[in-house]
Design an enzyme around this catalytic site. Structure first.
Site, PDB file in Angstrom:
ATOM      1  N   ASP A  23     -35.456 -21.240  45.283  1.00 57.60           N
ATOM      2  CA  ASP A  23     -34.619 -20.755  44.183  1.00 57.60           C
ATOM      3  C   ASP A  23     -33.724 -21.844  43.568  1.00 57.60           C
ATOM      4  OD1 ASP A  23     -33.072 -20.704  46.504  1.00 57.60           O
ATOM      5  OD2 ASP A  23     -32.447 -18.621  46.317  1.00 57.60           O
ATOM      6  N   ASP A  62     -28.243 -20.368  60.730  1.00 56.45           N
ATOM      7  CA  ASP A  62     -29.574 -20.400  61.346  1.00 56.45           C
ATOM      8  C   ASP A  62     -30.364 -21.585  60.775  1.00 56.45           C
ATOM      9  OD1 ASP A  62     -30.239 -19.541  58.798  1.00 56.45           O
ATOM     10  OD2 ASP A  62     -30.346 -17.436  59.397  1.00 56.45           O
ATOM     11  N   ASP A  74     -34.133 -23.066  59.400  1.00 52.65           N
ATOM     12  CA  ASP A  74     -35.499 -22.827  58.928  1.00 52.65           C
ATOM     13  C   ASP A  74     -36.233 -24.165  58.926  1.00 52.65           C
ATOM     14  OD1 ASP A  74     -34.948 -20.184  58.457  1.00 52.65           O
ATOM     15  OD2 ASP A  74     -34.367 -20.501  56.374  1.00 52.65           O
TER      16      ASP A  74
HETATM   17  N1  CTP Z   1     -35.434 -18.385  49.023  1.00 51.77           N
HETATM   18  C1  CTP Z   1     -35.736 -18.208  47.692  1.00 51.77           C
HETATM   19  N2  CTP Z   1     -35.546 -17.001  47.077  1.00 51.77           N
HETATM   20  C2  CTP Z   1     -35.043 -15.953  47.785  1.00 51.77           C
HETATM   21  C3  CTP Z   1     -34.736 -16.100  49.140  1.00 51.77           C
HETATM   22  C4  CTP Z   1     -34.934 -17.355  49.734  1.00 51.77           C
HETATM   23  O1  CTP Z   1     -36.182 -19.140  47.067  1.00 51.77           O
HETATM   24  N3  CTP Z   1     -34.848 -14.777  47.195  1.00 51.77           N
HETATM   25  C5  CTP Z   1     -35.655 -19.707  49.657  1.00 51.77           C
HETATM   26  C6  CTP Z   1     -34.498 -20.663  49.445  1.00 51.77           C
HETATM   27  O2  CTP Z   1     -34.987 -21.967  49.359  1.00 51.77           O
HETATM   28  C7  CTP Z   1     -33.684 -20.511  50.710  1.00 51.77           C
HETATM   29  C8  CTP Z   1     -34.783 -20.309  51.743  1.00 51.77           C
HETATM   30  O3  CTP Z   1     -35.786 -19.571  51.061  1.00 51.77           O
HETATM   31  O4  CTP Z   1     -32.873 -21.620  50.967  1.00 51.77           O
HETATM   32  C9  CTP Z   1     -34.342 -19.586  52.989  1.00 51.77           C
HETATM   33  O5  CTP Z   1     -33.820 -18.325  52.627  1.00 51.77           O
HETATM   34  P1  CTP Z   1     -32.704 -17.567  53.436  1.00 51.77           P
HETATM   35  O6  CTP Z   1     -32.750 -17.958  54.879  1.00 51.77           O
HETATM   36  O7  CTP Z   1     -32.783 -16.138  53.062  1.00 51.77           O
HETATM   37  O8  CTP Z   1     -31.343 -18.066  52.786  1.00 51.77           O
HETATM   38  P2  CTP Z   1     -30.640 -19.462  52.882  1.00 51.77           P
HETATM   39  O9  CTP Z   1     -30.739 -20.193  51.596  1.00 51.77           O
HETATM   40  O10 CTP Z   1     -31.109 -20.172  54.110  1.00 51.77           O
HETATM   41  O11 CTP Z   1     -29.125 -19.078  52.969  1.00 51.77           O
HETATM   42  P3  CTP Z   1     -28.395 -18.207  54.047  1.00 51.77           P
HETATM   43  O12 CTP Z   1     -28.942 -18.591  55.385  1.00 51.77           O
HETATM   44  O13 CTP Z   1     -26.966 -18.564  53.829  1.00 51.77           O
HETATM   45  O14 CTP Z   1     -28.716 -16.789  53.650  1.00 51.77           O
END
Ligand code: CTP
Length: 451
Positions: free
Chosen positions: A153, A73, A75
């Protein structure tokens, strides 16, 4: 030298700092091509940019593109406020209490647009709130790109692809970490894991999926943090567990969860059974078959995986109840109730899935009934195929069911004539009927004819 500086800087830097000059990586020096980005994400980026706002791809999609993987996806981060985004896109809706986000809907694809957020420490009490464990409870204050970076993160998740000039904006040394395949927490790892312990599971997921290493400082802290998972809501733990199932690297991730002692926060009853070689083998087979399905572009059933994870705890508990003289079916039913109840105290598994887990396990019992019309009815059961897969896994794992698994393989592949023959000739022994209890016979009217 710059790389070394950035690494040190990203490990040691307190989270909320301003006026740091980012590294701008021009299009000619990175591998992200617009051809690999979803058309819809590009549309959103261009429209925001055209309206005079900053518009960046950020997070997992930039990370995955740089690793040469297709993002699941997209963002987008922007300096437009949620209401401004809403006005720009008719096909948008605002969601979220904790974070106010815009979802731009293109049929099945949803592009998430978030206004740059600042870290809770620099926000007023009314907007940002932490629990006494240091977890962020509310975090809804807008900032600029610099603020936004420091609340992410890992460094590899904090790269911004700027649609204005196709460059990548890097404040934390994320690009160097992509190149050296390193997962590194931004800021102080201990503090950042405390803020949101789900990051522990995310770390295991990214390392498993991207086959990268963890930086020593981040790993050292992560090794001592498994206890924090008990503070995460069961609903969120379940959501994260589902994500682990979908990455195509479940076996590798599972080993990391075990290594870092996170598995006991998710599946404590399974952990107790893993000393049994059959239990471990069954799981490893189930997990690698799931990874293969994902690589082949097939869907996976979380309920099937949960049944595989819980099968040995259920078997163990069934045997305990049978040792207390309960009949096999009753023992299994009670064991299911017991194990599922304990499991849902860890993960908020929805009822629809626990019902499927039950069905898959109860079918293991019915598979023993290879006579009369029963096998035909079993074959018609909507969960037959998944239950049969579990039976085969049990046989591969070394449970004494290989004859049974073979019979069911033959039976489902046979035509009607062959099936009848199988029923008459090769069916595993029909279980003996339990004799009626004496007291029941005594009560009967002596005039009643016996069968
Ligand atoms: N993020 C964070 N801490 C979390 C969840 C998310 O800092 N507990 C931040 C990270 O920078 C992350 C972004 O929000 O890259 C988007 O989160 P998410 O879409 O949940 O995960 P992704 O990193 O995009 O990875 P994936 O799509 O593989 O879950």
């Amino acid at each position: 030298m710059l790389k070394g500086f950035l690494k040190r800087f990203s490990e040691e830097r307190p989270v909320t700092h301003k006026k740091i000059k980012p590294t701008i990586i021009p299009r000619s020096e990175h591998s992200i091509s617009r051809n690999d980005i979803s058309r819809n994400a590009l549309k959103v980026l261009y429209r925001l940019d055209g309206a005079g706002f900053g518009a960046y791809l950020v997070g997992g999609c930039v990370r995955d593109l740089l690793f040469g993987r297709r993002p699941k996806d997209y963002d987008i981060a922007t300096n437009a406020l949620p209401e401004e985004v809403r006005k720009l896109f008719k096909n948008s809706r605002l969601i979220g209490k904790r974070f106010r986000l815009a979802h731009i809907v293109f049929g099945k694809e949803i592009i998430e647009v978030a206004t740059f957020r600042t870290h809770h420490e620099s926000a007023s009490e009314a907007h940002g709130k932490s629990s006494h464990q240091g977890m962020i409870m509310r975090d809804n204050v807008y900032g600029d790109i610099e603020d936004d970076v420091w609340r992410r993160d890992f460094t590899i998740n904090a790269l911004y692809y700027n649609i204005a000039d196709f460059s990548v904006v890097d404040y934390t040394g994320g690009m160097a970490d992509i190149k050296s395949k390193t997962l590194r927490m931004i800021g102080n790892p201990e503090q950042r894991f405390h803020e949101d312990p789900v990051r522990l599971l995310r770390a295991a997921r990214f390392v498993g999926k991207l086959q990268i290493q963890i930086s020593p400082e981040t790993e050292q802290s992560l090794m001592q943090m498994s206890h924090l998972l008990q503070h995460v809501s069961h609903a969120r733990l379940f959501q994260e567990t589902l994500k682990l199932f979908q990455e195509g690297a479940l076996l590798a991730t599972f080993k990391l969860l075990e290594k870092y002692n996170f598995l006991s926060a998710l599946f404590p009853q399974t952990v107790d059974c893993l000393t049994q070689p059959e239990a471990r083998k069954l799981l490893e087979e189930a997990l690698s078959a799931t990874d293969q399905r994902i690589l082949d572009g097939k869907s996976v059933s979380p309920a099937f995986l949960l049944a595989a994870l819980l099968w040995f705890p259920i078997l163990k508990q069934t045997q305990r109840f049978q040792a207390e003289n309960l009949p096999p079916y009753v023992a299994l039913e009670r064991a299911l109730q017991h194990v599922i109840k304990l499991q849902t105290q860890q993960l908020a598994i929805p009822r629809i899935m626990t019902t499927t887990i039950r069905e898959l396990c109860v079918l293991q019992y019915h598979f023993n009934h290879c006579y009369g019309s029963k096998p035909y009815r079993i074959l018609e059961h909507p969960r037959f195929r998944a239950a049969y897969d579990l039976l085969v896994l049990r046989s591969i794992a070394g449970e004494p069911v290989s004859e049974l698994a073979k019979w069911w393989t033959d039976f489902q592949e046979a035509d009607h004539v062959q099936r009848e023959k199988l029923l008459k000739t090769t069916a595993p022994a029909r279980p003996k009927k339990r004799s009626r209890p004496r007291r029941f016979i005594k009560k009967r009217n002596p005039a009643t004819p016996t069968a």
